[in-house]
Scaffold this active site. Structure first.
Site, short mmCIF file in Angstrom:
data_model
loop_
_atom_site.label_atom_id
_atom_site.label_comp_id
_atom_site.label_asym_id
_atom_site.label_seq_id
_atom_site.Cartn_x
_atom_site.Cartn_y
_atom_site.Cartn_z
N CYS A 101 -51.84 -83.31 -15.22
CA CYS A 101 -51.88 -82.19 -14.28
C CYS A 101 -53.17 -81.39 -14.30
O CYS A 101 -53.30 -80.42 -13.55
CB CYS A 101 -50.68 -81.27 -14.53
SG CYS A 101 -49.11 -82.13 -14.31
N HIS A 106 -52.21 -71.40 -15.14
CA HIS A 106 -51.51 -72.66 -14.88
C HIS A 106 -50.08 -72.33 -14.44
O HIS A 106 -49.59 -72.90 -13.47
CB HIS A 106 -51.53 -73.51 -16.13
CG HIS A 106 -51.03 -74.90 -15.95
ND1 HIS A 106 -51.57 -75.77 -15.01
CD2 HIS A 106 -50.04 -75.60 -16.57
CE1 HIS A 106 -50.95 -76.94 -15.07
NE2 HIS A 106 -50.00 -76.85 -16.00
N HIS A 146 -45.61 -77.25 -8.26
CA HIS A 146 -46.58 -77.89 -9.15
C HIS A 146 -47.10 -79.13 -8.45
O HIS A 146 -46.39 -80.11 -8.28
CB HIS A 146 -45.92 -78.25 -10.48
CG HIS A 146 -46.92 -78.58 -11.55
ND1 HIS A 146 -48.20 -79.03 -11.27
CD2 HIS A 146 -46.84 -78.54 -12.91
CE1 HIS A 146 -48.85 -79.25 -12.40
NE2 HIS A 146 -48.05 -78.95 -13.41
#
Length: 374
Positions: A137, A262, A299
């Site tokens: 990610c 994040h 996400h």
């Protein structure tokens, strides 16, 4: 060597860059009922989709990526016939959905299309090299770090750092197995968070040696790979990436006025990240404003880092920081942080820190400076 972002584009569940930023300021969310995959089979009922209607298109991530590459290259005025142009695509899943549909539905899969080379070359004819980097990610932020290296080594005249990912059944099933109760929305840093949900999207930025009139400067990208755990973040690994970014940029935490976290809304990331940020800015009180975008767009896997970076650029450019969508009651670990909650916050900051952390401790932190006049 000074490096500048000279062109950019992204596609999220909320629209293009400008549309996404405006929706974020308004506190909107791109959350929708899950499409293309049976919710009961994966224990997930919502997602942040780019394609809001119609049948599932094959190679969706490639299509969004091609649009972003073409738009970013056009804004930067790239000429592949006269410049050495390289494209680096960071991704978590590549075109895994095509493999799933081949296995489950018998839909033919083009093996060459599982990477992004053909889609990028069609969007940007004459490009020298296209490399797909699949490293969790933080992939698109890693691509940005590699882009900076290529320019500093004089291996290219311009590099497009990109990210692209579309939801897949296997990834949805994985997050659906994390807990007994499915998350209904991403709530970063919230005491009532129940976990992450996935988002679709793509993003591209053009990095070049900075002209004298450059307005968006990449000051540095720090990286670490701590391999601490398959999924759990390691505070030391996160801090190592931050320290590396500041060392490369020649900056200190006191120089930063905004953090794009994040912020996944998971049990482990949020308190860990909040604790590391609190430590990083302990001597810079009240510290930078802190926000995050996953509550609004989900996400987006390998695209997440560069999407946060473009939102940071918009916030610095316009002097308005969007709130953390879904955040109502901050967790105790975030108490020292000036989280943006409830509505936009004004800022005169010029430098932002952008966090991106991936499974396996693959961490990347970007520092970007914006010199727009307001």
């Amino acid at each position: 060597m000074r490096l500048a972002i000279t062109g950019s584009a992204m596609r999220t569940s909320l629209g293009d860059t400008a549309e996404t930023y405006q929706a974020l300021l308004a506190g909107e969310s791109g959350r929708q009922p899950l499409r293309y995959v049976a919710p009961d089979g994966v224990n997930v009922r919502h997602g942040y989709h780019v394609d809001a209607a119609g049948p599932e298109r094959p190679y969706r991530a490639s299509a969004w990526l091609a649009e972003c590459v073409a738009a970013a290259a056009r804004e930067a005025g790239l000429d592949c016939a006269r410049q050495r142009v390289v494209v680096l695509v960071g991704t978590g899943l590549r075109e895994l959905r095509a493999v799933e549909r081949w296995r489950a539905d018998g839909q033919p899969a083009d093996l060459d299309a599982l990477h992004f080379g053909a889609a990028v070359r069609a969007a940007l004819p004459g490009v020298e090299d296209v490399v797909t980097v699949s490293n969790a990610c933080s992939a698109s932020s890693h691509a940005l770090a590699l882009a900076a290296d290529l320019l500093q080594l004089d291996e290219a005249d311009a590099v497009l750092a990109c990210g692209a990912d579309a939801m897949t059944e296997s990834m949805l099933a994985m997050i659906g197995r994390v807990g007994d109760e499915s998350s209904d929305a991403v709530r970063p840093f919230d005491a009532d968070r129940k976990g992450v949900l996935l988002g679709d999207g793509a993003v591209a930025v053009v990095l070049q040696r900075a002209p004298d009139d450059a307005t968006v400067l990449l000051r540095g990208v720090g990286m670490s790979c701590d391999a601490y755990h398959e999924t759990a973040p390691d505070p030391a690994g996160l801090r190592a990436a931050m320290d590396d970014a500041y060392r490369r940029a020649g900056l200190s935490p006191a120089d930063v006025g905004l953090v794009l976290a994040h912020g996944t809304g998971t049990a482990l990331n949020d308190p860990t990240e909040a604790g590391v940020l609190a430590g990083l800015f302990a001597d810079a009180r009240p510290g930078p404003l802190v926000t995050g975008i996953k509550g609004a767009i989900g996400h987006t896997s390998g695209s997440a880092g560069l999407m946060s970076l473009l939102v940071a650029v918009e916030a610095l450019r316009h002097g308005q920081v969007p709130p953390v969508v879904g955040l109502r009651t901050p967790i105790p670990e975030a108490a020292p942080l000036p989280l943006v909650v409830g509505g936009p916050a004004g800022t005169d900051a010029r430098v932002a820190q952008v966090n991106a952390f991936g499974f396996g401790g693959v961490n990347a932190v970007c520092l970007v400076e914006v010199r727009y006049g307001r």
